[in-house]
Design an enzyme around this catalytic site. Structure first.
Site, PDB file in Angstrom:
ATOM      1  N   CYS D 107       0.882  -1.165   0.000  1.00  9.82           N
ATOM      2  CA  CYS D 107       0.000   0.000   0.000  1.00  9.82           C
ATOM      3  C   CYS D 107       0.915   1.209   0.000  1.00  9.82           C
ATOM      4  CB  CYS D 107      -0.896   0.007   1.236  1.00  9.82           C
ATOM      5  SG  CYS D 107      -1.867   1.524   1.374  1.00  9.82           S
ATOM      6  N   CYS D 110      -0.595   4.371   2.235  1.00 13.18           N
ATOM      7  CA  CYS D 110      -0.696   4.297   3.703  1.00 13.18           C
ATOM      8  C   CYS D 110      -0.284   2.896   4.141  1.00 13.18           C
ATOM      9  CB  CYS D 110      -2.068   4.727   4.219  1.00 13.18           C
ATOM     10  SG  CYS D 110      -3.512   4.035   3.398  1.00 13.18           S
ATOM     11  N   SER D 111      -1.237   2.053   4.546  1.00 16.79           N
ATOM     12  CA  SER D 111      -0.828   0.744   5.066  1.00 16.79           C
ATOM     13  C   SER D 111      -1.966  -0.259   4.962  1.00 16.79           C
ATOM     14  CB  SER D 111      -0.424   0.886   6.527  1.00 16.79           C
ATOM     15  OG  SER D 111      -1.544   1.359   7.256  1.00 16.79           O
ATOM     16  N   CYS D 112      -2.777  -0.160   3.906  1.00 19.97           N
ATOM     17  CA  CYS D 112      -3.945  -1.033   3.773  1.00 19.97           C
ATOM     18  C   CYS D 112      -3.491  -2.498   3.752  1.00 19.97           C
ATOM     19  CB  CYS D 112      -4.709  -0.672   2.508  1.00 19.97           C
ATOM     20  SG  CYS D 112      -5.401   1.002   2.608  1.00 19.97           S
TER      21      CYS D 112
END
Lengths: 203, 219, 219, 203
Positions: D107, D110-112
């Site tokens: 991702c 962000c950090s999906c």
């Protein structure tokens, strides 16, 4: 925001000061640097070379049409005529505010700037904000500097990405026909030659 | 390289702090300026290498750091990479061995500054593009040094002026080789750079671009 | 917005620190995680607003800061912007007035997590693009929140799959309005993204893109 | 480099710890947060939800062709069959390592990450380096993780830019035909389901 309550730099001024002092001592100790040379370099750009040079060039262009022509066609040579040349100004170009055109200079990748005619750049010129925004929203940037352009004026932004250094030739203020070049030069601020201001009496 | 230094078009920096009207904000910055120039005059690296040394600063440190912190980082990095000082010496601040080099004398400075270091060269070929011609910047993403900012890559603009041939910085920073490349001032309409919705009206950006960055494009 | 969070294609970060195999590196990060989720459950902001709050962190602070520093910044920012706490309270750490709201009870957490918060919606129109079709991402540079990373803007790819209609984040973060937009998985060849010279061979990137980001393109 | 001699974060751990403690006290004091709720949230993802869920899904797909078909055509529903669903996994898609294709999930913005099947992501998944490089030089990244792909294998990188969460279905290791699903699940690491490793016995 709460950012204000927190320090904005990673290293305290004391730490960096010490680091720089150590570095200078080391370089002097190794025989790589003569501290008098460092003094001389700093002194040159602190006291000798500065925007008065550029103002001289601009005032001359305002009062001497043939000089202006040479300045716009070969800035490096025309500027050298007045005694200004050298480092970070080996190759220069002058862009004229004329007609419905306003020019603005930036260096998005670092801080390129015409040292022989303007000296060293102000800190804001090297700031992330100026470098980021001058190319995307020059009108907003100019209005923050107090310069509101008419809608029909075209803004030309010069991003100094190579070794060509840019100087803005501002428009000569109205009602200055009677003034000699020495007086005119006083109307030419550094900011006007970067393009974030107009020429005129200091506000 | 695509990193923190390539700032054109970045958001989120807020208003410009116009109160900083001087070049030097703190005293130590003067020394970093002078030391950087003085060391540069030793001739062990060129201007493009020194830019690349600053660009390799960690992107977060670069953006958080002040301008002369970039210079300080770049100078320390070059001194080590070029073998002029050791990591130990840098950390201790004490010289372990004299360099055997001759520092540049203060008396030579005025002449050196006045002469500068021109980078214009004799062209090895005719320029490929002419004023008025439409060109497109190549889409490329080198990890090495380049002077084609990210915001013009893939964008098309019109050649405004041909400046002649100059030392090609991408190669100069990597190997020190001085190879001439034609340099053009290229005019990009703001709408082409940022999209019609996000661009300001009646605005254009002129960017100085070397021929290897460019390709001819159809109208 | 084009800022530090938009990391795809950036250089200069060096090797990945694989030793950090856990989610939480420090104890306080657990609390930031839990506080962020618990405050989110108050319903005063949506997920896209919370992403945008983190993105507005100063780019240098973002890149220097650890992951949960982003979350902490975002949470503090939202609490203030939504009027749930005052700057004074945040700085002093002392409540000046009770909120009058009811915190979410621990007993409700399992059900809430299990249900999640689906964002698929009934489409308001037929999808414009079909699997196999060539599309180009628009060149746009909003200062507001978007989920089209900079590295795909202006690049062309092939629709790999249509996923249906989902809440459009660009609008959702700005106004809270839930408007459906068709979502596609688009396949980009590495050479198209990074240029043939700088791309790896036999590699492609699939990016999930909303219809308003896309336009049809000629082959 | 000399960077190592300098602190890497702007705020000391102590400062942040204090800041977070103050924030929690404030939020509890204002009646916005129940600390037991925070405990419960942390506890859930520390001890209940993790990559064992994903391994269960993968092992089932390896041993049940019809399940695998459902998993590849509607991952969200097929995963829910096994009891996994909810937050940050409302919409899931499974991509299969098959033929000459290897998949990798990232991702960049962000950090999906698919929480219901993998729990919370490892810190490296959220690092600037991984987010920056997985899309430009996936083979180099994989080789840093010890995974050298054959030249004729195509790497597909999935950048989770919307609310679709991706799980890699790794290739079933050779010589495991006799193993039951419970044993197979032990061969499926979190890293294999992100795509930075292959399934197999832990090294």
């Amino acid at each position: 925001m709460t950012d204000k309550t927190r320090p904005h730099h990673s290293h305290s001024p004391d730490e960096i000061e010490q680091r720089v002092r150590n570095l200078e001592n080391l370089l002097v100790g190794k025989g790589l640097v003569d501290p008098r040379t460092v003094d001389r370099l700093v002194d040159t750009y602190q006291h000798e070379v500065g925007p008065r040079n550029g103002a001289h060039v601009v005032a001359r262009a305002w009062t001497d049409p043939e000089y202006k022509e040479r300045l716009l066609s070969d800035a490096t040579a025309a500027i050298k005529e007045l005694g200004y040349s050298g480092r970070q100004g080996e190759h220069m170009r002058v862009v004229e505010n004329a007609g419905r055109v306003h020019n603005l200079v930036v260096c998005t990748l670092c801080s390129c700037y015409p040292w022989p005619v303007l000296g060293l750049p102000p800190a804001w010129y090297k700031s992330s904000g100026y470098r980021a925004r001058a190319v995307t929203e020059p009108r907003v940037v100019l209005s923050e500097f107090g310069l509101e352009l008419d809608e029909d004026v075209e803004v030309r932004v010069w991003d100094s990405t190579a070794e060509m250094r840019y100087l803005v030739l501002p428009r000569r203020p109205d009602g200055t026909e009677h003034l000699p070049a020495t007086e005119l030069a006083r109307l030419v601020s550094r900011d006007a030659m970067i393009g974030v201001a107009l020429a005129g009496p200091a506000p | 390289m695509n990193s923190g230094h390539d700032l054109g078009g970045m958001h989120g920096f807020g208003d410009i702090d116009q109160s900083q009207r001087e070049n030097f904000v703190q005293q130590w910055e003067e020394r970093v300026f002078g030391l950087t120039l003085a060391c540069g005059l030793l001739g062990r690296w060129n201007l493009d290498e020194s830019r690349y040394a600053r660009e390799r600063m960690d992107a977060g440190e670069y953006l958080r750091g002040s301008y002369y912190e970039h210079w300080l980082h770049g100078l320390e990095r070059l001194l080590i990479e070029k073998g002029l000082v050791t990591v130990n010496e840098l950390e201790s601040g004490r010289s372990e061995q004299e360099s055997g080099l001759n520092p540049v004398a203060a008396e030579k400075i005025p002449g050196i500054l006045r002469r500068g270091a021109p980078v214009q060269m004799r062209p090895q070929s005719a320029p490929l593009f002419q004023a008025g011609q439409l060109v497109r910047v190549r889409n490329f993403h080198p990890k090495s040094h380049t002077r084609a900012p990210r915001y013009v890559r893939s964008r098309s603009g019109r050649v405004s002026e041909w400046y002649g041939a100059y030392v090609f910085p991408d190669l100069h920073s990597a190997s020190g080789e001085k190879r001439p490349a034609h340099l053009y001032s290229v005019r990009f309409e703001a709408g082409e750079l940022w999209g019609e919705r996000d661009a300001e009206e009646r605005s254009a950006v002129y960017v100085d671009l070397f021929e290897p960055y460019l390709q001819a494009t159809e109208v």
